[in-house]
Scaffold this active site. Structure first.
Site, PDB file in Angstrom:
ATOM      1  N   GLU A   1      37.441  23.388  44.594  1.00  0.00           N
ATOM      2  CA  GLU A   1      37.413  23.308  46.053  1.00  0.00           C
ATOM      3  C   GLU A   1      38.310  24.339  46.722  1.00  0.00           C
ATOM      4  O   GLU A   1      38.588  24.254  47.920  1.00  0.00           O
ATOM      5  CB  GLU A   1      37.774  21.887  46.494  1.00  0.00           C
ATOM      6  CG  GLU A   1      36.762  20.873  45.980  1.00  0.00           C
ATOM      7  CD  GLU A   1      37.012  19.462  46.462  1.00  0.00           C
ATOM      8  OE1 GLU A   1      37.995  19.245  47.201  1.00  0.00           O
ATOM      9  OE2 GLU A   1      36.217  18.571  46.114  1.00  0.00           O
TER      10      GLU A   1
ATOM     11  N   LYS B   1      29.799  10.949  52.402  1.00  0.00           N
ATOM     12  CA  LYS B   1      29.173  12.003  51.614  1.00  0.00           C
ATOM     13  C   LYS B   1      27.668  11.764  51.636  1.00  0.00           C
ATOM     14  O   LYS B   1      27.186  10.756  51.107  1.00  0.00           O
ATOM     15  CB  LYS B   1      29.690  11.990  50.170  1.00  0.00           C
ATOM     16  CG  LYS B   1      31.156  12.382  50.029  1.00  0.00           C
ATOM     17  CD  LYS B   1      31.621  12.219  48.592  1.00  0.00           C
ATOM     18  CE  LYS B   1      33.033  12.750  48.387  1.00  0.00           C
ATOM     19  NZ  LYS B   1      33.534  12.462  47.016  1.00  0.00           N
TER      20      LYS B   1
END
Length: 430
Positions: free
Chosen positions: A209, A339
């Site tokens: 990330e 999500k």
């Protein structure tokens, strides 16, 4: 002339593309009768909750190590047959049709990756047809709140090849006056952190990330490094830039014990560790502090820390309105991570956010560790006035794409733009 003239679906196509980890994922295009086109790409997680919607992979070892998504891509043809001629403006109806076509509780037949790609591409096509940006199409005239970013600048756990147990150590520019300034503050802290790590002889390679992934002596050392970097960048920890963590404790939970920093702990001991960290550091948010099915201890954690800090359920709730409802009824957590690919359609995602809002829970719109250049979540954060977004660090273009999209949205909103940190929608600095 009907209101949905020209918005009927004329064609749906899909293809196998690569995500930020070099693994296949699904991209879909939805073409409307008026020539409008919507494009969407689906992300993929590394640390996935047990109760997530099913991501369909080929399991063919001769292609991409079994990670191919040709089956999901082929299933889009069946979806096209079911949706052709229907209006893209009927998002809920289209999503329900795909769920019915799949026929399973977790979208195992068609694959949540196939269904979500079409669901999101449809929304993009509808917005294009109406000549609206996606955030305005989904959120209406009140879509004007820019989220506080949770910037994952130190990666551990399943997101990095290092010895750090907790998965994410994040900074949140809660005291910034605008999103543009929040992004600047975060970038300056990120680069200050790089220098701090170099000066200590620690690695500055990045994880999935975009955050740094050094080997550290403890989880607490990661927090100390963040405080040092915040101050080195000229900001006040807590007041201007607060801390947040994704513990991802399901990843180090086994046989009723949590093993971190080389020591195994009973649930009460794990709660004690988190309470100590909150008392010592300006932490405003903790995600997945306990294992995804440890409901009774989650309730204890919420009773002890819920009035002090944001307690976010990711693996716990998996963007599922039924699991969130159970949590609300039991007094578990006070925020939900959103999500899209955990639940598999835009409609169900919006339903979960609405349930959270009506129940006094906050929503944090989130990326996955395997991402693409798709920026849908940036628009979703503004559309829903969620007030918070998790989309990685200040490196790797698949993360920066979302930040840059938010900059463009803020500029388009002009004087109507509000930054969540400035109006109190994000977690408070202490």
């Amino acid at each position: 002339m009907p209101d949905d003239y020209g918005t009927q679906i004329a064609e749906i196509t899909a293809r196998e593309i690569l995500d930020s980890r070099g693994r296949p994922t699904v991209e879909a295009e939805v073409h409307l009768e008026d020539g409008s086109v919507g494009l969407a790409q689906v992300p993929s997680g590394a640390s996935t909750g047990t109760f997530e919607a099913h991501e369909l992979r080929d399991d063919d070892p001769s292609r991409y190590g079994g990670k191919g998504v040709q089956k999901a891509v082929e299933n889009v043809s069946a979806i096209e047959d079911a949706l052709i001629g229907l209006s893209a403006l009927d998002q809920e109806g289209l999503d329900k049709a795909m769920i019915a076509l799949d026929g399973t509780p977790n979208k195992k037949n068609l694959g949540a990756n196939a269904i979500l790609a079409v669901s999101l591409a449809t929304a993009h096509a509808a917005a294009t047809s109406l000549n609206l940006p996606l955030y305005r199409y989904l959120g209406g005239p009140l879509a004007n709140v820019l989220p506080v970013p949770m910037m994952n600048v130190i990666n551990g756990g399943a997101h990095a090849d290092n010895n750090v147990d907790f998965q994410e150590f994040m900074i949140m520019p809660v005291g910034a006056p605008s999103f543009k300034e929040a992004l600047r503050w975060g970038a300056e802290v990120f680069h200050a952190l790089a220098k701090v790590l170099k000066d200590k002889g620690l690695a500055t390679g990045v994880g999935d990330e975009g955050g740094f992934a050094p080997n550290l002596g403890s989880n607490k050392e990661a927090l100390e490094l963040l405080l040092t970097a915040i101050e080195a960048a000229g900001y006040k920890p807590g007041e201007q830039v607060a801390l947040a963590m994704d513990v991802a404790s399901s990843e180090f939970y086994k046989n009723g014990l949590y093993t971190c920093d080389g020591v195994s702990h009973e649930p009460a001991g794990m709660i004690g560790i988190l309470a100590d960290l909150v008392s010592q550091y300006p932490i405003v948010s903790i995600e997945d502090g306990l294992q995804e099915d440890d409901w009774s201890n989650w309730k204890t954690l919420t009773q002890q820390l819920g009035s002090t800090v944001q307690l976010v359920g990711d693996d716990l709730f998996v963007t599922n309105p039924d699991r969130l409802q159970s949590g609300i009824e039991q007094g578990v957590g006070n925020a939900v991570l959103i999500k899209l690919n955990q639940i598999g359609t835009l409609t169900e995602t919006l339903r979960t956010i609405d349930l959270a809002t009506r129940s006094g829970y906050r929503s944090v719109i989130s990326h996955r560790s395997g991402e693409t250049e798709d920026t849908t979540i940036a628009d979703l954060a503004v559309a829903t006035r969620a007030g918070q977004i998790k989309t990685g660090s200040l490196s790797r273009s698949e993360r920066i794409a979302k930040y840059n999209r938010l900059l463009r949205i803020e500029a388009a909103l002009g004087e109507n733009a509000l930054y969540a940190g400035a109006i109190g929608l994000g977690p408070k600095g202490r």
